[in-house]
Structure formats: C-alpha cells, structure tokens
Write an enzyme that holds these catalytic residues in place. Structure first.
Site, mmCIF file in Angstrom:
data_model
loop_
_atom_site.group_PDB
_atom_site.id
_atom_site.type_symbol
_atom_site.label_atom_id
_atom_site.label_comp_id
_atom_site.label_asym_id
_atom_site.label_seq_id
_atom_site.Cartn_x
_atom_site.Cartn_y
_atom_site.Cartn_z
ATOM 1 N N LYS A 205 0.834 -1.207 0.000
ATOM 2 C CA LYS A 205 0.000 0.000 0.000
ATOM 3 C C LYS A 205 0.868 1.256 0.000
ATOM 4 C CE LYS A 205 -1.850 2.818 3.076
ATOM 5 N NZ LYS A 205 -2.007 4.109 2.382
ATOM 6 N N GLY A 257 7.420 4.439 7.920
ATOM 7 C CA GLY A 257 6.537 5.570 8.206
ATOM 8 C C GLY A 257 6.845 6.145 9.559
ATOM 9 N N SER A 258 5.838 6.716 10.195
ATOM 10 C CA SER A 258 6.072 7.413 11.458
ATOM 11 C C SER A 258 6.230 6.435 12.616
ATOM 12 C CB SER A 258 4.910 8.357 11.736
ATOM 13 O OG SER A 258 3.721 7.603 11.802
ATOM 14 N N THR A 259 6.923 6.875 13.644
ATOM 15 C CA THR A 259 7.097 6.061 14.848
ATOM 16 C C THR A 259 5.744 5.789 15.502
ATOM 17 O OG1 THR A 259 9.340 6.856 15.150
ATOM 18 C CG2 THR A 259 8.246 6.043 17.112
ATOM 19 N N GLU A 260 4.872 6.785 15.430
ATOM 20 C CA GLU A 260 3.535 6.650 16.028
ATOM 21 C C GLU A 260 2.785 5.456 15.414
ATOM 22 O OE1 GLU A 260 1.511 10.214 15.069
ATOM 23 O OE2 GLU A 260 -0.375 9.536 15.965
ATOM 24 N N GLY A 262 4.143 3.092 13.599
ATOM 25 C CA GLY A 262 4.979 1.906 13.819
ATOM 26 C C GLY A 262 4.634 1.226 15.137
ATOM 27 N N GLU A 279 10.756 0.677 9.743
ATOM 28 C CA GLU A 279 11.686 1.779 9.443
ATOM 29 C C GLU A 279 10.939 3.052 9.790
ATOM 30 O OE1 GLU A 279 14.698 1.373 8.329
ATOM 31 O OE2 GLU A 279 14.749 -0.499 7.194
ATOM 32 N N GLU A 410 10.812 15.232 15.449
ATOM 33 C CA GLU A 410 11.044 15.243 14.013
ATOM 34 C C GLU A 410 10.166 16.333 13.385
ATOM 35 O OE1 GLU A 410 9.727 11.658 12.125
ATOM 36 O OE2 GLU A 410 11.540 11.589 10.920
#
Ligand code: NAP
Ligand code: MG
Length: 500
Positions: A205, A257-260, A262, A279, A410
């Site tokens: 996606k 993508g974002s840590t959130e 993730g 990542e 970030e």
C-alpha cells in the site's frame, strides 16, 4: 571609449552584483516538459494481475502539492479488497512463485528493472508532480536508485545459498508492505525487490498523497508478465494499511513511516507469527568539528537537511557544531540558504520543491512556532514563495538547547536546529541524546576521529564527510524508536527468509 575601457566599465557594473551574497543568478525557467506524460483520469487497484474497481466504489483525489491541481482519482481499497489481494498473493505464492527456481525469479525482477529504467524520465516527472520533490532529485536520485534496487536484488535471487553459507533458505509467504510519501517509488522498490528475490509474494500500500508511481510500477509488473498475484498494489488510507497489517494470512509485515504508526503496528502483530520490520522516524545529528573542511561541510549540511524539503527520515536535522567555528558556520549557512532556489519542482534548477501536503505544512509551521516561542533564534531565507501550493522557506535555528522541542521532535521539513559542543565526548553525548537512532554524520579532517566517534554513535547509518548517500548494497535501518530490521544489502534479504 576604447574596447578595453568599455570592458572595464561593464565589469564594474556587473561584478559588484555578481559578488553580492544572497543574489541569485537569474536563471531562465527550465521546466521539464510534461506533454508526453500520460496520467489517467482514474486508477484502479492492482489485484491478481488485473486492474479492478474497489468494492466500495470509492475513489480519492491525488493532487500536485506545487499547484493544488487535482491530478487524478485513485481507488480506495477496503477490507474486502485487501482480502482479495491477500488471497491472490497466497495463490500466486503456492502455485507459482515459491516453486520457481531463483534463476527464473531473477529474470522477472531484471525485467522490471529494465522496463523501469527505460521509463525513468516518465517516472521522475510523475513522482515530482504527485509528491512535490524537485525534478533533479526524482530524476537523479529516486528513480535511478529504485532501478538499482531491482537490479541488485535480481542478482541475489539465485544466490541465496551464498548469502547464508551453510544454511538453506525458505520464503516466508505473503508480505504485507506499507510505505510513506517521501520516497514513493524508492520505498516500493526497497520493499518489493528483496521480497520477490527471496520467493515471497506481495501486497503493497502506497501513501495516500503519492500513489501514482506505485500504480505505474503495477503497469510495468503487468507488462513484465509476472504471474498474476505475485505483486498486488492496493491504494487507500491508514485503514487500508491496517487491514493489510491485521490480515491473518499475511506472514510478514514491512512498514516505513512514522514512529507513532509503527508502534500501533507493533502492538497489532504482537502475539502473532508475523515477522516484522519497522523503518521509522529520525532526528539525526550532523557533527561538525573545527578541523572539518568547512565549505564541504556546509554543502553536506545543506544536502543533509534541505534535500527533498527535509522530508527525509535520516535528514541531518540537528547540527552539532564545535563552538569555536559556530560564527563562521552560521554566517556561511545564512549566505547559502539565501541562494537555494525554492519553487516549481518541475524546473531543472529548483533546489527545494513543494511540501508534500497541507497537513505536513501545518505540522512544520507548528513546530517552527514552538521553536520561536521557546526562545530559539530563527534564520530564514527571504526567497519569494509561489502563491499556490504548499511551501516553506529553508530555515534554521540557533540558540537551541537539548530540551527544546525542535531539538527532540522530528519536524520533517526544511528546518535545521543548531546546537554546539566543546569536546568530542560532549558531541557524542548530545548526538545520542534522542529517542531515535537512524543516522548521523561526522565532519572532520582526521580519519581516526571518524572511527572513534562513529563507533560511539547509536545510529544505523553514519556518514563521514558526506551525507544522504545511498546504495542498494548498503544496509539501512535504525536503533531505538527508529525501528528495527535492515533494508538494502545482504542484510536486507534476512527479513524475507526463514533459515533452515
Ligand atoms: P505515516 O502516517 O506513519 O504513514 C505511513 C504509511 O502508513 C502510509 O501509507 C499510511 O497511509 C499508512 N498508515 C497510516 N496509519 C496506519 C495504520 N494505523 N496502520 C497501517 N498503516 C497505516 O507516516 P507518513 O506521514 O506517511 O511519513 C512520514 C514519517 O515516515 C516520518 O515520521 C518519517 O520519519 C517516516 N519515514 C521513515 C523512513 C525510514 O526508512 N525509516 C522512511 C520514510 C519515512 P496514509 O498515507 O493513508 O496515511
Ligand atoms: Mg499527490
């Protein structure tokens, strides 16, 4: 007036202008032509080797962030579509792909690489139109690297026994892959190429703001005659990504993508047998010592943070400068950001393109305001921004403390936070004082210092006297909240095989 006198008179008029810092050369516009580019009015889902309509009948718009113009509409996949895609991937895995010898899989992957290479210019233009990045980056970085990834992993497909000497490998099955908007085609290549090389099938996606190059890649995959269902591309929002991640018949999840998000994904796959690689974000320290080649370092700093509008997870967003050279570095940076050309991403002279979306622009503006409110000093280019589209001028902050939010969070935009240090020990301590650990940079004249400092930095990728350089044979990935698992290189095969 003699000819010589005329020449001197001309020089007197021209020279002061040319030497004046901050004055740009007046380049004539050099836009890349888009006449031969065919963007369809509507894109469907790519499932089981065919382009099919979404079950919901819903489509969403993809815009050009530099003009806010609607480029096309794209199918929104729901759970039922994701079920079909996973089913197609499972069938393709069992019927064809896992049974093919590596040398045969390699032929298909090489074919994708060659066709992508042939259409490189077209892909670069579409990438720039859909995502806002300057054409010189999509043309010279994104697309060639994506091609290189396919070539590189095609080469591994029949050599897996050599990659893991003494062991046999088995593919995992169906890989569910979710990617972000900052390097749309490159991230698709990072995910798809190693998965296929190792014998897995894929449901991918792309991000909602940049789906077009992945969909054009689907066309190449169809033309390359891959067995139906080996690669499936479903477009949609976060819900579509979640449906892939949560699908019980997916064996491996790969997310960038974002840590959130993730963290949400890590929770979702906990307790299942799914293999996971993440990542995520970064807040890289770019460390400049007083013995560094300063002008080279300035270019590296500029490339480190303003490249791709700062939409780079491994961007050198924290600059750590040795105190004795702070004034010099700040003066040079002020001059240099003033010369960066911000504007039409399709223009070949543009350095900084459009911010990817209005949401991202809002986030950048909020964090910059927080930097100002917390008392940091802002320096910004006075360049004129286009009236339409989403733009942010190259910016940096001085007087930043480690506790400031702009030193911790970030920003994911063209904004640099400058901190200082006195000793190498202090540099390492400050560089590692972050929740992230994706990348870092070291600038110094001394090789021994590079080795000493880089061995103490907790970051997955460390550049020395350069920044933001990538190669398919080098592994890339993070520590701490930047995620785990490696993409690229021999190490990038590991997440897609079972060793027996
Ligand atoms: P994001 O919001 O995390 O989105 C990434 C992808 O995940 C998109 O395709 C998104 O779909 C999808 N998604 C959103 N919610 C989801 C959920 N609950 N379950 C599954 N998928 C979901 O990140 P982004 O804003 O696109 O990208 C910026 C971030 O990515 C930055 O923090 C950056 O550091 C990080 N990044 C890291 C790397 C790396 O290699 N480490 C590379 C690039 C970017 P939608 O597009 O529809 O939201
Ligand atoms: Mg778009």
């Amino acid at each position: 007036m003699t000819t010589a006198e005329k020449k001197i008179a001309r020089l007197e008029v021209v020279e002061p202008k040319r030497l004046e810092f901050g004055k740009k050369w007046d380049y004539a516009p050099a836009p890349e032509s888009t006449e031969h580019i065919k963007i369809q009015s509507r894109y469907e889902l790519f499932i089981g080797g065919k382009f099919v309509s979404p079950k919901s009948g819903n489509y969403f718009k993809s815009i050009n962030p530099a003009t806010e113009e609607i480029l096309t509409e794209v199918a929104e996949a729901n759970e039922a579509d994701v079920n079909l895609a996973v089913k197609a991937a499972r069938t393709a895995y069992e019927k064809y792909w896992s049974k093919l010898p590596g040398s045969e899989r390699a032929k298909y992957i090489f074919r994708i690489a060659r066709q992508l290479q042939e259409k490189a210019r077209e892909f670069a233009i579409i990438e720039t139109m859909d995502g806002g990045k300057p054409i010189k980056e999509s043309r010279d970085v994104d697309i060639p690297l994506a091609v290189a990834h396919f070539f590189y992993y095609a080469g591994w497909a029949d050599k897996l026994d050599y990659a893991f000497p003494g062991r046999k490998t088995r593919p995992l099955g169906v890989a569910g892959q979710v990617i972000p908007w900052n390097f749309p085609l490159l991230m698709a290549a990072w995910k798809i190429a190693p998965a296929l090389a190792c014998g897995n099938t894929v449901v991918l996606k792309p991000a909602e703001t940049t789906p077009l190059t992945a969909l054009h890649l689907a066309q190449i995959i169809q033309e390359a005659d891959l067995p139906p269902g080996v690669v499936n591309i479903v477009t949609g929002f976060g819900k579509t990504g979640a449906a892939i991640v949560n699908h019980p018949d997916v064996d491996k999840v790969a997310f960038t993508g974002s840590t959130e998000v993730g963290k949400i994904i890590q929770r979702a796959v906990a307790g299942t047998k799914k293999k996971l690689t993440l990542e995520l974000g970064g807040k890289a320290a770019n460390i400049v010592f007083d013995d560094a080649p300063i002008d080279q370092a300035i270019e590296g700093i500029i490339n480190g943070i303003y490249f791709n509008q700062g939409h780079v997870c491994c961007a050198g967003s924290r600059l750590l400068v040795q105190e004795s050279i702070l004034d010099l570095v700040v003066r040079k940076l002020k001059d240099r950001i003033q010369t960066l050309r911000v504007g039409d991403p399709l223009d070949k002279n543009t350095d900084i393109g459009a911010i990817n979306s209005s949401d991202q622009l809002k986030k950048i503006k909020e964090l910059v305001q927080i930097g100002i409110d917390e008392g940091c000093k802002i320096h910004q280019s006075t360049c004129k921004l286009p009236e339409r589209g989403f733009w942010f001028p190259p910016t940096f902050f001085t007087g930043v403390a480690q506790s400031n939010r702009i030193a911790q969070e970030e920003i994911f935009g063209p904004v640099l936070s400058i901190l200082t240090f006195r000793t190498p020990e202090e540099a390492v301590e400050k560089a590692n004082n972050t929740a992230y650990g994706l990348s870092a940079g070291v600038w110094t004249d001394k090789g021994s210092k590079i080795f000493k400092i880089s061995s103490q930095l907790k970051a997955g990728v460390i550049w020395a006297n350069t920044f933001n350089k990538f190669d398919p044979s080098s592994p890339f990935g993070g520590y701490k909240e930047s995620g785990f698992g490696r993409e690229g290189g021999l190490q990038g095969l590991m997440p897609y095989v079972q060793l027996i």
